[in-house]
Design an enzyme around this catalytic site. Sequence first.
Site, PDB file in Angstrom:
ATOM      1  N   CYS A  24       0.581  -1.147   0.190  1.00 16.40           N
ATOM      2  CA  CYS A  24       0.124   0.114   0.120  1.00 16.40           C
ATOM      3  C   CYS A  24       0.670   1.387  -0.226  1.00 16.40           C
ATOM      4  O   CYS A  24       0.369   2.313  -0.183  1.00 16.40           O
ATOM      5  CB  CYS A  24      -0.991   0.101   1.226  1.00 16.40           C
ATOM      6  N   HIS A  28      -1.935   3.291  -5.851  1.00 15.40           N
ATOM      7  CA  HIS A  28      -2.935   2.353  -6.175  1.00 15.40           C
ATOM      8  C   HIS A  28      -4.562   3.006  -5.695  1.00 15.40           C
ATOM      9  O   HIS A  28      -4.583   4.109  -5.376  1.00 15.40           O
ATOM     10  CB  HIS A  28      -2.916   0.991  -5.312  1.00 15.40           C
ATOM     11  N   HIS A  67     -12.004  10.527  -8.452  1.00 17.04           N
ATOM     12  CA  HIS A  67     -10.793  10.676  -9.405  1.00 17.04           C
ATOM     13  C   HIS A  67      -9.888  11.712  -9.034  1.00 17.04           C
ATOM     14  O   HIS A  67      -9.189  12.370  -9.827  1.00 17.04           O
ATOM     15  CB  HIS A  67     -11.544  10.996 -10.895  1.00 17.04           C
ATOM     16  N   GLU A 106     -13.618   0.368   0.796  1.00 17.27           N
ATOM     17  CA  GLU A 106     -12.541   0.552  -0.071  1.00 17.27           C
ATOM     18  C   GLU A 106     -12.348  -0.729  -0.906  1.00 17.27           C
ATOM     19  O   GLU A 106     -11.882  -0.623  -2.002  1.00 17.27           O
ATOM     20  CB  GLU A 106     -11.223   0.964   0.589  1.00 17.27           C
TER      21      GLU A 106
END
Length: 117
Positions: A24, A28, A67, A106
């Site tokens: 992580c 990503h 985004h 998520e």
Amino acid sequence: MLIFREITFDSAHFLTNVPEDHKCRQMHGHTYHLKVFIEGKLQKEGWVLDFKVLKDVMLPVIDQLDHKVLNDVKGLENPTCENVIVWIWNSLKPQLPGLKRLELSETPTSGAIYEGD
């Protein structure tokens, strides 16, 4: 009574407070699923809150995340799921006094639930 509205948004992030070899730590992305719960009494119109009003309050907050690279959003320098949900809460609460609960996923199998401090 509790009512809710769901919305999804896509964002990228990376976690800098994890070990160098943690996956992580790399950039990503996720498709986040947010569920906003409002508590209140039935009004004369027959609803707790007009769902359109709820959507109109949610969209400007979500537009700040959708985004985007979450690390670039002010106040989200460490954008874990837990920090993202608190950021959303703090952004929505002034406009939604009946805000009772947020659920943020998520992935299909992981997420956070927040009900304020």
